[in-house]
Design a protein around this motif. Structure first.
Motif, PDB file in Angstrom:
ATOM      1  N   LYS A 186     -15.762   2.514  17.638  1.00  0.00           N
ATOM      2  CA  LYS A 186     -17.146   2.796  18.022  1.00  0.00           C
ATOM      3  C   LYS A 186     -18.110   2.483  16.875  1.00  0.00           C
ATOM      4  CE  LYS A 186     -20.131   6.413  19.835  1.00  0.00           C
ATOM      5  NZ  LYS A 186     -20.634   5.786  21.036  1.00  0.00           N
ATOM      6  N   VAL A 187     -17.738   2.855  15.654  1.00  0.00           N
ATOM      7  CA  VAL A 187     -18.612   2.614  14.502  1.00  0.00           C
ATOM      8  C   VAL A 187     -18.722   1.119  14.217  1.00  0.00           C
ATOM      9  CG1 VAL A 187     -18.850   2.998  12.018  1.00  0.00           C
ATOM     10  CG2 VAL A 187     -18.227   4.880  13.495  1.00  0.00           C
ATOM     11  N   ARG A 188     -17.626   0.390  14.401  1.00  0.00           N
ATOM     12  CA  ARG A 188     -17.694  -1.068  14.196  1.00  0.00           C
ATOM     13  C   ARG A 188     -18.606  -1.730  15.219  1.00  0.00           C
ATOM     14  NH1 ARG A 188     -11.588  -1.052  13.042  1.00  0.00           N
ATOM     15  NH2 ARG A 188     -11.485  -1.513  10.817  1.00  0.00           N
ATOM     16  N   ARG A 189     -18.521  -1.288  16.470  1.00  0.00           N
ATOM     17  CA  ARG A 189     -19.352  -1.886  17.530  1.00  0.00           C
ATOM     18  C   ARG A 189     -20.817  -1.534  17.371  1.00  0.00           C
ATOM     19  NH1 ARG A 189     -15.776  -0.530  22.813  1.00  0.00           N
ATOM     20  NH2 ARG A 189     -14.086  -1.982  22.384  1.00  0.00           N
ATOM     21  N   GLU A 190     -21.076  -0.275  17.049  1.00  0.00           N
ATOM     22  CA  GLU A 190     -22.453   0.209  16.910  1.00  0.00           C
ATOM     23  C   GLU A 190     -22.593   0.907  15.558  1.00  0.00           C
ATOM     24  OE1 GLU A 190     -24.005   2.424  20.291  1.00  0.00           O
ATOM     25  OE2 GLU A 190     -22.229   1.761  21.400  1.00  0.00           O
ATOM     26  N   PRO A 191     -22.852   0.146  14.498  1.00  0.00           N
ATOM     27  CA  PRO A 191     -22.914   0.751  13.160  1.00  0.00           C
ATOM     28  C   PRO A 191     -24.273   1.405  12.865  1.00  0.00           C
ATOM     29  CG  PRO A 191     -23.173  -1.611  12.990  1.00  0.00           C
ATOM     30  CD  PRO A 191     -22.926  -1.308  14.445  1.00  0.00           C
ATOM     31  N   THR A 192     -24.643   2.349  13.727  1.00  0.00           N
ATOM     32  CA  THR A 192     -25.907   3.058  13.552  1.00  0.00           C
ATOM     33  C   THR A 192     -25.723   4.221  12.591  1.00  0.00           C
ATOM     34  OG1 THR A 192     -25.426   4.549  15.382  1.00  0.00           O
ATOM     35  CG2 THR A 192     -26.622   2.510  15.911  1.00  0.00           C
ATOM     36  N   LEU A 193     -26.825   4.727  12.089  1.00  0.00           N
ATOM     37  CA  LEU A 193     -26.768   5.879  11.189  1.00  0.00           C
ATOM     38  C   LEU A 193     -26.089   7.061  11.877  1.00  0.00           C
ATOM     39  CD1 LEU A 193     -27.445   7.303   8.554  1.00  0.00           C
ATOM     40  CD2 LEU A 193     -29.715   7.783   9.481  1.00  0.00           C
ATOM     41  N   SER A 251     -30.578  -1.274   7.530  1.00  0.00           N
ATOM     42  CA  SER A 251     -31.827  -1.966   7.835  1.00  0.00           C
ATOM     43  C   SER A 251     -32.902  -0.922   8.131  1.00  0.00           C
ATOM     44  CB  SER A 251     -31.643  -2.876   9.049  1.00  0.00           C
ATOM     45  OG  SER A 251     -31.452  -2.089  10.209  1.00  0.00           O
ATOM     46  N   LYS A 252     -34.114  -1.382   8.370  1.00  0.00           N
ATOM     47  CA  LYS A 252     -35.210  -0.465   8.687  1.00  0.00           C
ATOM     48  C   LYS A 252     -34.987   0.262  10.006  1.00  0.00           C
ATOM     49  CE  LYS A 252     -38.615  -3.027   6.071  1.00  0.00           C
ATOM     50  NZ  LYS A 252     -39.820  -3.847   6.109  1.00  0.00           N
ATOM     51  N   SER A 253     -34.175  -0.328  10.879  1.00  0.00           N
ATOM     52  CA  SER A 253     -33.891   0.307  12.169  1.00  0.00           C
ATOM     53  C   SER A 253     -32.652   1.202  12.110  1.00  0.00           C
ATOM     54  CB  SER A 253     -33.732  -0.760  13.254  1.00  0.00           C
ATOM     55  OG  SER A 253     -32.700  -1.657  12.901  1.00  0.00           O
ATOM     56  N   CYS A 254     -32.223   1.560  10.899  1.00  0.00           N
ATOM     57  CA  CYS A 254     -31.100   2.490  10.665  1.00  0.00           C
ATOM     58  C   CYS A 254     -29.766   1.970  11.213  1.00  0.00           C
ATOM     59  CB  CYS A 254     -31.403   3.870  11.219  1.00  0.00           C
ATOM     60  SG  CYS A 254     -32.777   4.667  10.376  1.00  0.00           S
ATOM     61  N   VAL A 255     -29.539   0.672  11.065  1.00  0.00           N
ATOM     62  CA  VAL A 255     -28.269   0.042  11.430  1.00  0.00           C
ATOM     63  C   VAL A 255     -27.736  -0.631  10.173  1.00  0.00           C
ATOM     64  CG1 VAL A 255     -27.211  -1.736  12.885  1.00  0.00           C
ATOM     65  CG2 VAL A 255     -29.066  -0.346  13.785  1.00  0.00           C
ATOM     66  N   LEU A 256     -26.421  -0.624   9.995  1.00  0.00           N
ATOM     67  CA  LEU A 256     -25.844  -1.237   8.802  1.00  0.00           C
ATOM     68  C   LEU A 256     -26.171  -2.714   8.714  1.00  0.00           C
ATOM     69  CD1 LEU A 256     -22.224   0.226   8.522  1.00  0.00           C
ATOM     70  CD2 LEU A 256     -24.202   0.776   7.117  1.00  0.00           C
ATOM     71  N   ASN A 257     -26.523  -3.170   7.535  1.00  0.00           N
ATOM     72  CA  ASN A 257     -26.724  -4.595   7.300  1.00  0.00           C
ATOM     73  C   ASN A 257     -25.384  -5.211   6.884  1.00  0.00           C
ATOM     74  OD1 ASN A 257     -26.349  -3.962   4.579  1.00  0.00           O
ATOM     75  ND2 ASN A 257     -28.534  -3.958   4.127  1.00  0.00           N
ATOM     76  N   SER A 258     -25.375  -6.452   6.445  1.00  0.00           N
ATOM     77  CA  SER A 258     -24.110  -7.125   6.124  1.00  0.00           C
ATOM     78  C   SER A 258     -23.389  -6.457   4.948  1.00  0.00           C
ATOM     79  CB  SER A 258     -24.337  -8.603   5.839  1.00  0.00           C
ATOM     80  OG  SER A 258     -25.260  -8.765   4.788  1.00  0.00           O
ATOM     81  N   ASP A 259     -24.120  -6.014   3.931  1.00  0.00           N
ATOM     82  CA  ASP A 259     -23.475  -5.297   2.821  1.00  0.00           C
ATOM     83  C   ASP A 259     -22.881  -3.979   3.297  1.00  0.00           C
ATOM     84  OD1 ASP A 259     -24.091  -7.247   0.937  1.00  0.00           O
ATOM     85  OD2 ASP A 259     -25.999  -6.305   0.398  1.00  0.00           O
ATOM     86  N   GLY A 260     -23.607  -3.313   4.169  1.00  0.00           N
ATOM     87  CA  GLY A 260     -23.122  -2.056   4.730  1.00  0.00           C
ATOM     88  C   GLY A 260     -21.876  -2.246   5.580  1.00  0.00           C
ATOM     89  N   ARG A 261     -21.836  -3.334   6.330  1.00  0.00           N
ATOM     90  CA  ARG A 261     -20.654  -3.619   7.161  1.00  0.00           C
ATOM     91  C   ARG A 261     -19.424  -3.917   6.295  1.00  0.00           C
ATOM     92  NH1 ARG A 261     -21.419  -5.089  12.779  1.00  0.00           N
ATOM     93  NH2 ARG A 261     -23.577  -4.744  13.356  1.00  0.00           N
ATOM     94  N   ARG A 262     -19.640  -4.607   5.175  1.00  0.00           N
ATOM     95  CA  ARG A 262     -18.521  -4.864   4.247  1.00  0.00           C
ATOM     96  C   ARG A 262     -17.980  -3.553   3.693  1.00  0.00           C
ATOM     97  NH1 ARG A 262     -20.925 -10.019   2.547  1.00  0.00           N
ATOM     98  NH2 ARG A 262     -22.537  -8.852   2.002  1.00  0.00           N
ATOM     99  N   LEU A 263     -18.890  -2.669   3.284  1.00  0.00           N
ATOM    100  CA  LEU A 263     -18.465  -1.370   2.762  1.00  0.00           C
ATOM    101  C   LEU A 263     -17.791  -0.552   3.861  1.00  0.00           C
ATOM    102  CD1 LEU A 263     -18.351   0.585   0.404  1.00  0.00           C
ATOM    103  CD2 LEU A 263     -20.673   1.320   0.979  1.00  0.00           C
ATOM    104  N   LEU A 264     -18.303  -0.637   5.073  1.00  0.00           N
ATOM    105  CA  LEU A 264     -17.688   0.066   6.202  1.00  0.00           C
ATOM    106  C   LEU A 264     -16.238  -0.380   6.394  1.00  0.00           C
ATOM    107  CD1 LEU A 264     -17.980   1.992   8.637  1.00  0.00           C
ATOM    108  CD2 LEU A 264     -18.736   0.000   9.962  1.00  0.00           C
ATOM    109  N   GLU A 265     -15.982  -1.666   6.284  1.00  0.00           N
ATOM    110  CA  GLU A 265     -14.610  -2.158   6.421  1.00  0.00           C
ATOM    111  C   GLU A 265     -13.715  -1.638   5.303  1.00  0.00           C
ATOM    112  OE1 GLU A 265     -12.921  -3.641   8.902  1.00  0.00           O
ATOM    113  OE2 GLU A 265     -14.788  -3.245   9.959  1.00  0.00           O
TER     114      GLU A 265
END
Length: 87
Positions: A50-57, A17-31
């Motif tokens: 930690k990355v799952r809880r706070e998926p920041t850049l 997202s614009k605030s440098c946090v994973l969006n829903s597509d990013g969370r799917r890829l993260l998983e």
């Protein structure tokens, strides 16, 4: 894992997202990255949590630094952001 992380960082505009946090597509890829990683390397459960809880850049870069050089990961982010500004 390295190629999936590179895909995420290069596709900055698609996965963050614009605030440098994973969006829903990013969370799917993260998983897709974390599930096999934790199975193969159980000692990485803490960073995965930690990355799952706070998926920041910043946390994604910490995860990426396990699989690649931190500076290389930062460069991939810069390239992904550069594509965003060129549009």
């Amino acid at each position: 894992m390295r190629s999936l992380i590179a895909k995420m960082l290069l596709g900055f505009s698609k996965y963050f997202s614009k605030s440098c946090v994973l969006n829903s597509d990013g969370r799917r890829l993260l998983e897709e990255i974390l599930k096999p990683t934790v199975r193969r390397y159980p000692h990485l459960r803490g960073i995965a949590r930690k990355v799952r809880r706070e998926p920041t850049l910043e946390n994604i870069l910490k995860l990426a630094s396990i699989f690649m050089d931190y500076d290389e990961a930062r460069e991939l982010v810069r390239e992904g952001m550069r594509e965003l500004t060129l549009r």
